[in-house]
Enzyme design. Structure first.
Site, PDB file in Angstrom:
ATOM      1  N   HIS A 198       4.665   6.174  11.633  1.00 20.26           N
ATOM      2  CA  HIS A 198       4.409   6.080  10.337  1.00 20.26           C
ATOM      3  C   HIS A 198       3.278   7.260   9.730  1.00 20.26           C
ATOM      4  CE1 HIS A 198       3.232   4.697   6.574  1.00 20.26           C
ATOM      5  NE2 HIS A 198       2.891   3.441   6.550  1.00 20.26           N
ATOM      6  N   ARG A 211      11.629   3.778   4.280  1.00 17.82           N
ATOM      7  CA  ARG A 211      10.769   2.687   5.182  1.00 17.82           C
ATOM      8  C   ARG A 211      12.065   1.835   5.641  1.00 17.82           C
ATOM      9  NH1 ARG A 211       5.399   1.155   4.948  1.00 17.82           N
ATOM     10  NH2 ARG A 211       4.765  -0.880   6.055  1.00 17.82           N
ATOM     11  N   ARG A 227       0.682  -1.196  -0.132  1.00 18.76           N
ATOM     12  CA  ARG A 227       0.146  -0.227  -0.006  1.00 18.76           C
ATOM     13  C   ARG A 227       0.941   1.194   0.197  1.00 18.76           C
ATOM     14  NH1 ARG A 227      -1.510  -4.058   2.438  1.00 18.76           N
ATOM     15  NH2 ARG A 227      -3.841  -4.640   2.223  1.00 18.76           N
ATOM     16  N   THR A 228       1.741   1.353   0.920  1.00 19.77           N
ATOM     17  CA  THR A 228       2.650   2.443   1.164  1.00 19.77           C
ATOM     18  C   THR A 228       3.568   2.915  -0.056  1.00 19.77           C
ATOM     19  OG1 THR A 228       2.498   2.244   3.390  1.00 19.77           O
ATOM     20  CG2 THR A 228       4.192   3.883   2.618  1.00 19.77           C
ATOM     21  N   LYS A 284      25.272  -7.167  -0.549  1.00 20.11           N
ATOM     22  CA  LYS A 284      26.921  -7.350  -0.503  1.00 20.11           C
ATOM     23  C   LYS A 284      27.462  -6.530   0.760  1.00 20.11           C
ATOM     24  CE  LYS A 284      26.910  -7.236  -5.480  1.00 20.11           C
ATOM     25  NZ  LYS A 284      27.460  -6.614  -6.639  1.00 20.11           N
TER      26      LYS A 284
END
Length: 312
Positions: free
Chosen positions: A132, A104, A54-55, A82
């Site tokens: 959030h 995020r 969604r975000t 890596k």
């Protein structure tokens, strides 16, 4: 405003400004060609270290509807595998000249650190258990759209409060706008410092249902729990789930909200998700307009935004 790292960066006036702008961008999204040139020439980078549907998609659609270019980033195919550090990744992306970075991460504080490492505007799209902010903004917008105002509303936030960044941002936003918030959860799913939050706390959902305007369910986040905090999901549902029988006690106009994804049949009965007072799809739809508003506020720099919005 340079960054959006917390709801506290906005305050009540800032939240209202986002909602007013989102009204205009909602109208844009309903046009046959839902696009305006407001951010033409700007680049928005997506730095997502956690899975998201969604975000991430909402931010990508929002940026493109504003005519911005979108720079994607996939952890699975990046130098993170890596051993590259977050700072080195941010430095690499910043060297490509983005105007904004949407971050995020599973660890709290990464967006704040990112803001110290780059000249781009940084938007917190969720960091650990911390915050959030854009989810809280779209939730405020949804309540405002359905009920007219957040002020004076009685909002119950139900579920795994302890591990929820959404709960923290929503409590800040709802109370900042004048709502009365009650948290409902088993004691093991409440944060240790909840007594310092501007909320009431109840261990009984039945005790608060009949008086509330909004029931906001949260997912039980098993992936963030390092210990057994519940005897079983069945017992959780029996005591704290919004079942069909419990929902019958709600006022007819009361909203049922959830940030998604939903554990159907755990925190909310699946039959309730298709009822007219359930807003899950509206929250997703409003998320695009709200994130357009946030990107515009950070990157648009026009004191009269309606001119550009109304006349693409």
């Amino acid at each position: 405003m340079k960054h959006l790292l917390s709801i506290n960066d906005l305050g009540a006036e800032g939240i209202d400004e986002v909602c007013r702008l989102a009204d205009h961008f909602t109208e844009v999204s309903q046009r046959p060609i839902p696009k305006v040139p407001a951010l033409r020439g700007k680049t928005v980078a997506m730095l997502f270290y956690e899975d998201s549907t969604r975000t991430r998609l909402s931010f990508e659609v929002a940026a493109r509807r504003l005519s911005a270019d979108v720079m994607g980033f996939s952890v699975s195919s990046s130098s993170v595998n890596k051993g590259e550090s977050v700072r080195d990744t941010v430095n690499t992306i910043s060297a490509m000249g983005p105007d904004a970075i949407v971050v995020r991460h599973r660890s709290a504080g990464v967006p704040q650190q990112t803001a110290a490492w780059t000249h781009a505007s940084v938007i917190n799209a969720g960091d650990g258990w911390h915050e959030h902010p854009t989810q809280a903004l779209l939730d405020c917008y949804t309540i405002r759209d359905r009920l007219g105002s957040v002020a004076g509303r009685r909002i119950v936030i139900l579920g795994d409060i302890k591990h929820s960044r959404v709960a923290r941002s929503c409590v800040m936003a709802f109370t900042e706008l004048g709502a009365k918030v009650t948290l409902v959860a088993p004691p093991t799913l409440l944060p240790p410092a909840v007594n310092s939050w501007p909320v009431d706390v109840s261990f009984s959902l039945d005790a608060v249902l009949s008086d509330c305007d909004v029931v906001y369910g949260l997912r039980v986040q098993s992936e963030r729990q390092s210990e057994a905090l519940l005897p079983s999901l069945r017992e959780y549902t029996a005591q704290w789930g919004l079942t069909v029988a419990r929902a019958a006690r709600l006022h007819p106009d009361a909203l049922v909200m959830h940030p998604g994804p939903v554990n159907r049949g755990v925190e909310i009965a699946p039959e309730l998700l298709d009822q007219p007072n359930a807003t899950l799809n509206e929250q997703v739809r409003h998320g695009v307009a709200v994130r357009m508003a946030v990107l515009y506020l950070l990157l648009g720099a026009d004191p009269e935004p309606r001119t550009e919005v109304d006349h693409p």
